[in-house]
Design an enzyme around this catalytic site. Structure first.
Site, PDB file in Angstrom:
ATOM      1  N   LYS A  74       0.815  -1.215   0.000  1.00 27.13           N
ATOM      2  CA  LYS A  74       0.000   0.000   0.000  1.00 27.13           C
ATOM      3  C   LYS A  74       0.852   1.270   0.000  1.00 27.13           C
ATOM      4  CE  LYS A  74      -4.260  -1.920   1.847  1.00 27.13           C
ATOM      5  NZ  LYS A  74      -3.937  -3.267   2.369  1.00 27.13           N
TER       6      LYS A  74
HETATM    7  C1  LIG Z   1      -4.628  -4.393   1.803  1.00 34.35           C
HETATM    8  C2  LIG Z   1      -3.913  -5.699   1.814  1.00 34.35           C
HETATM    9  C3  LIG Z   1      -4.314  -6.787   1.001  1.00 34.35           C
HETATM   10  C4  LIG Z   1      -5.558  -6.733   0.137  1.00 34.35           C
HETATM   11  O1  LIG Z   1      -5.424  -5.867  -0.972  1.00 34.35           O
HETATM   12  P1  LIG Z   1      -6.731  -5.338  -1.739  1.00 34.35           P
HETATM   13  O2  LIG Z   1      -6.234  -4.338  -2.712  1.00 34.35           O
HETATM   14  O3  LIG Z   1      -7.612  -4.744  -0.686  1.00 34.35           O
HETATM   15  O4  LIG Z   1      -7.355  -6.516  -2.396  1.00 34.35           O
HETATM   16  C5  LIG Z   1      -3.551  -7.936   1.007  1.00 34.35           C
HETATM   17  N1  LIG Z   1      -2.460  -8.050   1.805  1.00 34.35           N
HETATM   18  C6  LIG Z   1      -2.046  -7.042   2.594  1.00 34.35           C
HETATM   19  C7  LIG Z   1      -0.846  -7.231   3.458  1.00 34.35           C
HETATM   20  C8  LIG Z   1      -2.748  -5.830   2.637  1.00 34.35           C
HETATM   21  O5  LIG Z   1      -2.341  -4.835   3.438  1.00 34.35           O
END
Ligand SMILES: *Cc1c(COP(=O)(O)O)cnc(C)c1O
Length: 437
Positions: free
Chosen positions: A107
């Site tokens: 993210k």
């Molecule tokens: C947010 C997140 C996900 C999921 O990603 P999406 O884009 O919401 O499908 C998977 N793994 C981790 C570690 C995350 O922080």
């Protein structure tokens, strides 16, 4: 480029409007009107380019009409101060490690890009301060807070549930200070999310301050995630392994996989995607039945994927809706799997014993998806390792009987001093707090 709302009941928006607002007025998600394709020549030359160069080519296709070249280049360069290496785990299977950024999760890419793009628009248009509200169960808050740290014209309020976020996660957004305020809510994650949603609908509050959201509904957060799909392809092409690429994505809100599907529409030769879920499996159910039934989430050890109503589902439907039968088209390109906590733990243990590779619980779903999809010998599988295992140290150590090392970046956060404002979960307390700011 103009952006339309998936609900089709809001006016077209410019990139700036789409980014500043987050969600369209009809509560739909913004989608670009066109997806610019990259030609075969450009794709085959990716292997000779750096991650920055690749990301800039992709960014120009999305944002090139709206931002001058040198500004866009600067935003891309500042966003990607880290690499996304492809690490072999087993036979034809690679981990695309997306956790080398400041908060050790994928993210960081979208969080940083969005912060810089929003900062650019605020400066260019002379907008008054923009306030970002973000509810977090752990990972989103840290990526957004660190992405926006020190960006002029923006203040971030991170709402998190008291006692329900691990100490490692908490320190990543409570120790920053400056333009970041952590709000410790005496309630659950759902309460935090409800407070944010109610705030967006409160007229008086919106007249008092400009509010926006920073989760993957925002185009500036999810589109840049397509950069690393292209980077993965380039790395495979260098190894002569790019002919039949299958990518497995641990999915919750489906922002990450949607970015991959955009890359596919831009011409990136991906053979197939795998949506790997934990027990929250409404998408798998949709693949199997054609019926989409969102429901409340259940708690799992892959908690960043505990989502019962994935917000990017509407975007996936739109991407494949052209011939009137999105379900069929979606099934042709995406397969799904779901894993219980026991299965996740068993994958982590087995992979560690056989290969020495430490999976985090989210990456473990992605990896097991590749294993179960049964790659033919000509296929190359890539799973997205979405977070560093140390972010989930207590779970990982318990399952693997290890004492994994905490990276220095994470230790630095843990030495900081926690600062947060304690609030009750009722909207009036939250509103009163914001009205006084
Ligand atoms: C947010 C997140 C996900 C999921 O990603 P999406 O884009 O919401 O499908 C998977 N793994 C981790 C570690 C995350 O922080």
């Amino acid at each position: 480029m103009k952006y339309y709302s998936t609900n089709l009941r809001a006016p077209l928006a410019s990139l700036e409007e789409a980014v500043v607002k987050g969600l369209a007025d009809d509560k739909g998600l913004y989608m670009p009107q066109h997806i610019n394709k990259l030609d075969g020549n450009t794709i085959s030359r990716l292997k000779d380019k750096s991650f920055h160069e690749i990301a800039y080519i992709v960014a120009r296709a999305f944002f090139g009409d709206d931002i001058e070249a040198d500004t866009l280049m600067a935003i891309v360069t500042e966003t990607l101060s880290f690499d996304t290496p492809l690490v072999p785990v087993k036979d034809n299977m690679y981990s695309l490690e997306l956790f080398h950024g400041p908060t050790l999760a994928f993210k960081d890419v979208g969080g940083r890009f969005m912060a810089r793009l929003l900062g650019y628009f605020i400066k260019k248009e002379g907008l008054s301060q923009v306030n970002v509200l973000v509810a977090t169960s752990g990972d989103t808050g840290s990526a957004v807070a660190n992405g926006f740290l020190g960006v002029p014209g923006i203040h971030v309020y991170v709402l998190y549930p008291k006692g329900k976020v691990s100490p490692i996660q908490e320190c990543q957004f409570t120790t920053l200070g400056q333009n970041i305020t952590a709000l410790e809510i005496d309630g659950t994650f759902d309460d935090c999310q409800a407070l944010v949603k109610t705030a967006f609908m409160d007229k008086e509050l919106n007249n008092h301050m400009r509010l926006t959201s920073a989760n993957s509904i925002n185009v500036a957060r999810f589109l840049p995630q397509s950069f690393y799909y292209f980077n993965a392809y380039a790395q495979l092409d260098r190894l002569d392994k790019a002919n039949e690429v299958v990518i497995s994505v641990p999915s919750g809100n489906f922002g990450n996989i949607t970015a991959g599907l955009f890359a596919y529409w831009m011409g990136l030769p991906i053979k197939r995607f795998i949506a790997a879920n934990n027990r929250n499996d409404v998408f798998l159910e949709y693949l199997n039945t054609g019926i989409y039934t969102p429901r409340p989430s259940v708690a799992t050890i892959a908690n960043a994927m505990d989502v019962g109503a994935p917000s990017n589902f509407a975007r996936i439907l739109d991407l494949f809706g052209e011939n009137g039968n999105p379900h069929k088209a979606i099934c042709q390109i995406i397969s799904g799997y779901r894993y219980t906590d026991e299965q996740i733990a068993s994958t982590m243990r087995k992979t560690y014993e056989e290969t020495g590779y430490v999976l985090d619980p989210h990456g473990a779903c992605g990896f097991q998806g590749l294993v179960d999809y049964l790659l033919s010998p000509n296929e190359t599988g890539v799973f997205l390792e979405t977070a560093h295992p140390a972010k989930f140290k207590s779970v990982v150590d318990r399952i693997l009987s290890t004492d994994i090392e905490i990276p220095d970046k994470l230790k630095a956060f843990m030495r900081g001093e926690k600062q947060s404002v304690a609030l009750k979960k009722d909207f009036d307390s939250f509103k009163t707090f914001l009205m006084e700011r």
